[in-house]
Scaffold this active site. Structure first.
Site, mmCIF file in Angstrom:
data_model
loop_
_atom_site.group_PDB
_atom_site.id
_atom_site.type_symbol
_atom_site.label_atom_id
_atom_site.label_comp_id
_atom_site.label_asym_id
_atom_site.label_seq_id
_atom_site.Cartn_x
_atom_site.Cartn_y
_atom_site.Cartn_z
ATOM 1 N N SER A 209 4.387 1.835 8.538
ATOM 2 C CA SER A 209 3.936 0.801 7.605
ATOM 3 C C SER A 209 5.076 0.385 6.686
ATOM 4 O O SER A 209 5.822 1.224 6.181
ATOM 5 C CB SER A 209 2.776 1.321 6.759
ATOM 6 O OG SER A 209 1.633 1.526 7.538
ATOM 7 N N HIS B 255 0.813 -1.217 0.000
ATOM 8 C CA HIS B 255 0.000 0.000 0.000
ATOM 9 C C HIS B 255 0.847 1.267 0.000
ATOM 10 O O HIS B 255 0.321 2.347 -0.256
ATOM 11 C CB HIS B 255 -0.981 -0.007 1.182
ATOM 12 C CG HIS B 255 -0.363 0.294 2.516
ATOM 13 N ND1 HIS B 255 -0.066 -0.683 3.434
ATOM 14 C CD2 HIS B 255 -0.004 1.467 3.083
ATOM 15 C CE1 HIS B 255 0.436 -0.126 4.519
ATOM 16 N NE2 HIS B 255 0.491 1.171 4.339
ATOM 17 N N ASP C 259 -11.018 -2.040 1.093
ATOM 18 C CA ASP C 259 -12.085 -3.025 0.970
ATOM 19 C C ASP C 259 -11.569 -4.451 0.832
ATOM 20 O O ASP C 259 -12.351 -5.381 0.647
ATOM 21 C CB ASP C 259 -12.967 -2.700 -0.244
ATOM 22 C CG ASP C 259 -13.675 -1.364 -0.079
ATOM 23 O OD1 ASP C 259 -13.905 -0.706 -1.107
ATOM 24 O OD2 ASP C 259 -13.985 -0.993 1.059
#
Length: 372
Positions: free
Chosen positions: A305, A164, A229
């Site tokens: 992250s 991501h 999602d």
């Protein structure tokens, strides 16, 4: 059907390989991993690079949700482990893979709005100051991405991070084409000596030295719909630098079950955005796990992250202790624990299949990737 049965055996293999002994010490298991090889490569249209970089990912699917999901079919796993490769000139390819198991192989939760901080009670993070710490292993393996995330050196020219940080699930993020990796180095100024103490009010000044990324691999298991999602199972990416970094790196390894980790704990260091320019180290207990994810409450902020999650265990073959990356810190989940929503940070585990894929990206030869 035989292929599916073989896949199920593969997914369930090597879970209880630790010996039990009164003199037992945490030892790296010997995994025989599958082989993942490219089958075909297609040229794709150049991406738009129009997504906003997100320094964290949120998912409502917790351990119960994951554990109740059906096992993927053989074809689904092949599709998930196929991958896109983004080059520095903006060109993009898609590679389909095959999975091979050699004959000698042995081996509903409720969503919540995201709060800004991922801190659990007392903030247990440690800022690492002073070049004697920052430039020494294992802290020296942590690097910063120009998109704002963290990465870990896993080979002479390769950095492991979260997908991501590069791709939001639909499109590549702004800055991904000209992606750079930053290495903390001391500023060469007036020769004044900084303090190595973590309590020092004036730590030694450091700066980032940047190296451009040559190409980036992202698994197709991540590229499917919007990142918020989908699950985090494939939230990892590998970056190849344009030149060697000349630092000691940390090898990747297959993630053992949480109960076999030393003290049940994991460790990672990252560039949390609430402490600009500081490398922040933390460790904590693993609270729960699925085949693909580790659930923990290590204090973290956006920016951490992509950090490599590691443990230190005994390497029987080499007769020494060795640290290995067993996962990638991804982000945040609300988990329904006995009817009560609870906040967890999540790391993507390096499974035998993911190890085979990432190792092949690094080595380019499956023969060098048989031992996880």
């Amino acid at each position: 059907m035989a292929a599916l049965s073989a896949l199920i055996l593969l997914l369930c293999a090597a879970k209880d390989v630790m010996p039990s002994s009164p003199h037992w010490k945490p030892t790296w298991p010997s995994y025989r991993v599958p082989v993942i090889l490219p089958q075909s490569t297609l040229n794709l249209d150049k991406p738009q690079f129009d997504a906003e970089a997100r320094l964290e990912v949120v998912s409502p699917c917790g351990p119960a949700c994951h554990k109740s999901s059906p096992l993927p079919t053989y074809e689904e796993v092949k599709n998930y482990l196929s991958y896109e490769t983004l080059y520095a000139n903006g060109s993009l390819t898609e590679t389909e893979v095959g999975i091979y198991i050699l004959s000698n192989s042995g081996d509903e939760s409720r969503g919540r709005s995201r709060t800004k901080r991922q801190i659990y009670g007392y903030d247990s993070r440690f800022s690492i100051f002073g070049k004697d710490f920052l430039l020494n292993y294992p802290f020296s393996t942590s690097v910063k991405l120009s998109t704002g995330c963290t990465g870990t050196l896993v080979a002479e020219k390769h950095v492991l991070t979260a997908a991501h940080c590069i791709h939001d699930g639909k499109s590549y993020v702004k800055g991904a084409q000209k992606l750079r990796v930053g290495f903390l180095k001391p500023k060469q100024k007036d020769g004044s000596k900084g303090s190595n103490s973590t309590n020092s009010a004036m730590p030694e000044k450091m700066k980032f030295q940047w190296i451009r990324v040559k190409r980036t691999h992202v698994p197709k298991g991540w590229i499917k719909g919007n990142a918020n999602d989908i699950g985090m199972d494939y939230d990892y990416a590998l970056l190849e630098l344009k030149k060697p970094h000349k630092r000691k790196f940390m090898k990747i390894g297959v993630s053992p079950p949480a109960r076999h980790l030393p003290g049940g704990r994991i460790h990672f260091s990252g560039y949390d955005n609430d402490r600009p320019g500081n490398l922040v180290y933390r460790f904590c207990d693993v609270k729960d796990e699925t085949y693909d994810l580790l659930y923990q409450q290590c204090d973290a902020q956006p920016g951490a992250s992509g950090s490599g999650v590691y443990v230190r265990m005994w390497k029987r073959q080499n007769h020494k202790w060795e640290r290995k990356i067993i996962g990638i810190f991804s982000g945040h989940q609300w988990v329904d624990m006995n009817g009560t929503p609870q906040d967890f940070n999540v790391a993507v585990r390096i499974t035998p299949l993911k190890y085979a894929q990432i190792c092949y990206w690094i080595k380019g030869n499956y023969l060098d990737c048989r031992e996880g």
